[in-house]
Design a protein around this motif. Structure first.
Motif, PDB file in Angstrom:
ATOM      1  N   ASN A   1       0.840  -1.209   0.000  1.00 52.81           N
ATOM      2  CA  ASN A   1       0.000   0.000   0.000  1.00 52.81           C
ATOM      3  C   ASN A   1       0.872   1.255   0.000  1.00 52.81           C
ATOM      4  OD1 ASN A   1      -2.304  -1.446   0.011  1.00 52.81           O
ATOM      5  ND2 ASN A   1      -2.899  -0.984   2.113  1.00 52.81           N
ATOM      6  N   ALA A   2       1.945   1.206   0.789  1.00 46.53           N
ATOM      7  CA  ALA A   2       2.833   2.371   0.871  1.00 46.53           C
ATOM      8  C   ALA A   2       3.449   2.658  -0.496  1.00 46.53           C
ATOM      9  CB  ALA A   2       3.920   2.129   1.910  1.00 46.53           C
ATOM     10  N   GLU A   3       3.830   1.608  -1.214  1.00 48.76           N
ATOM     11  CA  GLU A   3       4.412   1.817  -2.551  1.00 48.76           C
ATOM     12  C   GLU A   3       3.379   2.429  -3.489  1.00 48.76           C
ATOM     13  OE1 GLU A   3       6.429  -1.593  -4.100  1.00 48.76           O
ATOM     14  OE2 GLU A   3       8.023  -1.448  -2.604  1.00 48.76           O
ATOM     15  N   GLU A   4       2.132   1.956  -3.374  1.00 52.22           N
ATOM     16  CA  GLU A   4       1.071   2.515  -4.232  1.00 52.22           C
ATOM     17  C   GLU A   4       0.810   3.981  -3.902  1.00 52.22           C
ATOM     18  OE1 GLU A   4      -2.445   0.113  -4.088  1.00 52.22           O
ATOM     19  OE2 GLU A   4      -1.352  -1.652  -4.779  1.00 52.22           O
ATOM     20  N   ILE A   5       0.869   4.296  -2.613  1.00 50.80           N
ATOM     21  CA  ILE A   5       0.626   5.689  -2.199  1.00 50.80           C
ATOM     22  C   ILE A   5       1.703   6.611  -2.770  1.00 50.80           C
ATOM     23  CG2 ILE A   5       0.677   7.231  -0.180  1.00 50.80           C
ATOM     24  CD1 ILE A   5      -0.692   4.859   1.374  1.00 50.80           C
ATOM     25  N   VAL A   6       2.967   6.189  -2.652  1.00 54.20           N
ATOM     26  CA  VAL A   6       4.067   7.012  -3.162  1.00 54.20           C
ATOM     27  C   VAL A   6       3.946   7.164  -4.677  1.00 54.20           C
ATOM     28  CG1 VAL A   6       6.565   7.215  -3.353  1.00 54.20           C
ATOM     29  CG2 VAL A   6       5.580   6.284  -1.306  1.00 54.20           C
ATOM     30  N   GLN A   7       3.606   6.060  -5.331  1.00 53.84           N
ATOM     31  CA  GLN A   7       3.456   6.100  -6.788  1.00 53.84           C
ATOM     32  C   GLN A   7       2.346   7.071  -7.193  1.00 53.84           C
ATOM     33  OE1 GLN A   7       4.221   2.527  -8.904  1.00 53.84           O
ATOM     34  NE2 GLN A   7       2.374   2.713 -10.123  1.00 53.84           N
ATOM     35  N   GLU A   8       1.214   6.966  -6.500  1.00 56.21           N
ATOM     36  CA  GLU A   8       0.084   7.848  -6.811  1.00 56.21           C
ATOM     37  C   GLU A   8       0.461   9.319  -6.588  1.00 56.21           C
ATOM     38  OE1 GLU A   8      -3.582   6.678  -4.858  1.00 56.21           O
ATOM     39  OE2 GLU A   8      -4.430   8.663  -5.222  1.00 56.21           O
ATOM     40  N   ALA A   9       1.170   9.562  -5.478  1.00 55.88           N
ATOM     41  CA  ALA A   9       1.554  10.947  -5.156  1.00 55.88           C
ATOM     42  C   ALA A   9       2.478  11.514  -6.235  1.00 55.88           C
ATOM     43  CB  ALA A   9       2.227  10.989  -3.796  1.00 55.88           C
ATOM     44  N   PHE A  10       3.473  10.719  -6.653  1.00 54.80           N
ATOM     45  CA  PHE A  10       4.410  11.218  -7.658  1.00 54.80           C
ATOM     46  C   PHE A  10       3.739  11.359  -9.026  1.00 54.80           C
ATOM     47  CE2 PHE A  10       8.138  10.166  -4.891  1.00 54.80           C
ATOM     48  CZ  PHE A  10       8.741  11.404  -4.960  1.00 54.80           C
ATOM     49  N   LEU A  11       2.809  10.460  -9.348  1.00 57.30           N
ATOM     50  CA  LEU A  11       2.123  10.593 -10.638  1.00 57.30           C
ATOM     51  C   LEU A  11       1.244  11.843 -10.655  1.00 57.30           C
ATOM     52  CD1 LEU A  11       1.199   6.932 -11.593  1.00 57.30           C
ATOM     53  CD2 LEU A  11       2.878   8.417 -12.668  1.00 57.30           C
ATOM     54  N   LYS A  12       0.612  12.129  -9.505  1.00 53.57           N
ATOM     55  CA  LYS A  12      -0.186  13.358  -9.415  1.00 53.57           C
ATOM     56  C   LYS A  12       0.712  14.572  -9.614  1.00 53.57           C
ATOM     57  CE  LYS A  12      -4.282  12.334  -6.749  1.00 53.57           C
ATOM     58  NZ  LYS A  12      -4.956  12.388  -5.476  1.00 53.57           N
ATOM     59  N   LEU A  13       1.888  14.481  -9.035  1.00 53.02           N
ATOM     60  CA  LEU A  13       2.845  15.583  -9.161  1.00 53.02           C
ATOM     61  C   LEU A  13       3.203  15.818 -10.631  1.00 53.02           C
ATOM     62  CD1 LEU A  13       4.961  17.501  -7.738  1.00 53.02           C
ATOM     63  CD2 LEU A  13       6.544  15.626  -7.956  1.00 53.02           C
ATOM     64  N   TRP A  14       3.364  14.735 -11.374  1.00 52.46           N
ATOM     65  CA  TRP A  14       3.729  14.854 -12.789  1.00 52.46           C
ATOM     66  C   TRP A  14       2.564  15.416 -13.609  1.00 52.46           C
ATOM     67  CZ3 TRP A  14       7.344  15.608 -16.003  1.00 52.46           C
ATOM     68  CH2 TRP A  14       7.227  15.265 -17.351  1.00 52.46           C
ATOM     69  N   GLN A  15       1.364  14.957 -13.269  1.00 51.99           N
ATOM     70  CA  GLN A  15       0.218  15.384 -14.070  1.00 51.99           C
ATOM     71  C   GLN A  15      -0.273  16.781 -13.701  1.00 51.99           C
ATOM     72  OE1 GLN A  15      -1.981  11.868 -13.242  1.00 51.99           O
ATOM     73  NE2 GLN A  15      -1.473  10.919 -15.202  1.00 51.99           N
ATOM     74  N   LYS A  16      -0.104  17.145 -12.430  1.00 52.07           N
ATOM     75  CA  LYS A  16      -0.549  18.488 -12.007  1.00 52.07           C
ATOM     76  C   LYS A  16       0.550  19.192 -11.215  1.00 52.07           C
ATOM     77  CE  LYS A  16      -5.418  17.356 -11.797  1.00 52.07           C
ATOM     78  NZ  LYS A  16      -6.537  17.018 -10.923  1.00 52.07           N
ATOM     79  N   PRO A  17       1.656  19.499 -11.866  1.00 54.96           N
ATOM     80  CA  PRO A  17       2.767  20.119 -11.119  1.00 54.96           C
ATOM     81  C   PRO A  17       2.428  21.514 -10.616  1.00 54.96           C
ATOM     82  CG  PRO A  17       3.246  20.092 -13.459  1.00 54.96           C
ATOM     83  CD  PRO A  17       1.971  19.336 -13.295  1.00 54.96           C
ATOM     84  N   ALA A  18       1.429  22.152 -11.245  1.00 56.23           N
ATOM     85  CA  ALA A  18       1.065  23.512 -10.825  1.00 56.23           C
ATOM     86  C   ALA A  18       0.431  23.523  -9.432  1.00 56.23           C
ATOM     87  CB  ALA A  18       0.120  24.128 -11.836  1.00 56.23           C
ATOM     88  N   ALA A  19       0.099  22.333  -8.896  1.00 60.18           N
ATOM     89  CA  ALA A  19      -0.469  22.282  -7.545  1.00 60.18           C
ATOM     90  C   ALA A  19       0.545  22.780  -6.513  1.00 60.18           C
ATOM     91  CB  ALA A  19      -0.888  20.855  -7.221  1.00 60.18           C
ATOM     92  N   TRP A  20       1.838  22.655  -6.850  1.00 57.83           N
ATOM     93  CA  TRP A  20       2.864  23.233  -5.961  1.00 57.83           C
ATOM     94  C   TRP A  20       3.063  24.677  -6.382  1.00 57.83           C
ATOM     95  CZ3 TRP A  20       7.978  25.000  -7.082  1.00 57.83           C
ATOM     96  CH2 TRP A  20       8.697  25.358  -5.942  1.00 57.83           C
ATOM     97  N   ASP A  21       2.759  25.576  -5.475  1.00 60.44           N
ATOM     98  CA  ASP A  21       2.802  26.991  -5.810  1.00 60.44           C
ATOM     99  C   ASP A  21       4.030  27.650  -5.186  1.00 60.44           C
ATOM    100  OD1 ASP A  21       2.320  29.567  -6.423  1.00 60.44           O
ATOM    101  OD2 ASP A  21       0.439  29.761  -5.311  1.00 60.44           O
ATOM    102  N   PRO A  22       5.028  27.987  -6.022  1.00 59.59           N
ATOM    103  CA  PRO A  22       6.250  28.568  -5.454  1.00 59.59           C
ATOM    104  C   PRO A  22       5.998  29.910  -4.772  1.00 59.59           C
ATOM    105  CG  PRO A  22       6.261  28.722  -7.850  1.00 59.59           C
ATOM    106  CD  PRO A  22       5.071  27.904  -7.486  1.00 59.59           C
ATOM    107  N   ALA A  23       4.928  30.580  -5.156  1.00 59.93           N
ATOM    108  CA  ALA A  23       4.633  31.898  -4.570  1.00 59.93           C
ATOM    109  C   ALA A  23       4.339  31.795  -3.077  1.00 59.93           C
ATOM    110  CB  ALA A  23       3.453  32.531  -5.295  1.00 59.93           C
TER     111      ALA A  23
END
Lengths: 102, 200
Positions: free
Chosen positions: B48-70
């Motif tokens: 489950n932990a591996e799936e969670i990390v995978q999901e988190a990183f894939l979300k990061l790739w698909q929606k990188p704008a969710a991290w707002d440097p401002a």
């Protein structure tokens, strides 16, 4: 002295992740290419990043402080000039328009 | 494409936001183990932990704008929040804790000495007690005890104030202490006090 509970918590172990986990994630991401944004959105992104203020509240407070300081200094620079002086110089200029005959 | 290995996480994220897969790969390789550990501590199960990390990183790739440097948030602080939120969502969906996967700790052909069995038993009790904590208490405990985040960083990750975080930690430790005392892993506080007063 370390608490018994802290000792128990510190002994908690985590197994290692599969050695290929990172590569699997990278490979899966490569199968989902990111939709390219339009050039306008790209430019807006760059501009937003460039002008982004990391601490907006702090920046606003500093700007206000700078404004107050400048305002106060300007006020003291003109403190010697009274409104009478300003009125006199204004009427004197009106009495002697440029090019008028003496 | 520039050098990526020595770039800060935030610099890499700027490039990921522009679709740079190489920068993304560097981020993933740099942080997979750390976030896997965080996910494991939340869910207590390796796959489950591996799936969670995978999901988190894939979300990061698909929606990188969710991290707002401002917002000035460190990448890792923000990503802990992503991983923890996914862990909590999954646990809510599953509605049950699968229990500590004791087999995750054991090599296939290792001889099971008594000492090791006892250690695993102890670990199982601790894991079960932590797993039974409310999600936010568990997250606070994990971030402060195991991920090495300061109280301020942990509070930011959970989106709460420092006082609220300290309260979560206090309640988590009180619950755990009670559980450990009942299971006999640590001495009862009242018993300890009596012993020390006798010794005095």
């Amino acid at each position: 002295m370390q608490d018994e509970l802290d000792t128990l918590l510190a002994a908690r172990a985590v197994p290692l992740a599969s050695s290929d986990l990172a590569e699997r994630i990278i490979a899966r991401a490569a199968m989902h290419p990111v939709r390219q944004k339009s050039w306008l959105a790209e430019v807006m992104n760059i501009l937003t990043d460039f002008f982004a203020v990391p601490q907006p509240a702090l920046a606003l407070a500093l700007t206000l402080l700078l404004g107050l300081t400048l305002g106060f200094n300007l006020n003291t620079a003109f403190a010697g000039i009274t409104s009478d002086d300003l009125l006199t110089s204004f009427t004197a200029a009106d009495d002697n328009p440029e090019g008028a005959m003496p | 494409m520039g050098e990526t290995g020595h770039d800060s996480d935030e610099a890499l994220m700027h490039r990921v936001r522009r679709g740079d897969h190489r920068a993304y790969a560097t981020l993933v390789r740099r942080h997979t183990n750390m976030f896997f550990a965080a996910a494991y501590r939340m869910c207590g199960n390796r796959s489950n932990a591996e799936e969670i990390v995978q999901e988190a990183f894939l979300k990061l790739w698909q929606k990188p704008a969710a991290w707002d440097p401002a917002k000035g948030t460190k990448f890792t602080t923000w990503f802990y929040r992503v991983v923890i939120n996914i862990s909590i969502d999954r646990q809510r969906k599953e509605k049950k804790y699968t229990g500590p996967a004791a087999l995750d700790f054991m090599p296939d052909s290792a001889p099971r000495a008594d000492e090791e069995m006892q250690r695993n038993e102890k670990e199982t009790i601790v894991e079960k007690a932590i797993a039974a904590l409310p999600d936010r208490q568990k997250a606070a405990l994990n971030l402060c005890y195991y991920e090495g985040l300061s109280n301020k960083e942990a509070a930011d990750t959970l989106g709460i104030g420092i006082k609220a975080l300290e309260s979560l930690l206090m309640r988590a430790k009180t619950t755990l202490r009670g559980d450990m005392e009942r299971s006999g892993l640590i001495m009862k506080t009242a018993y300890k006090e009596r012993r020390s007063s006798h010794a005095g």
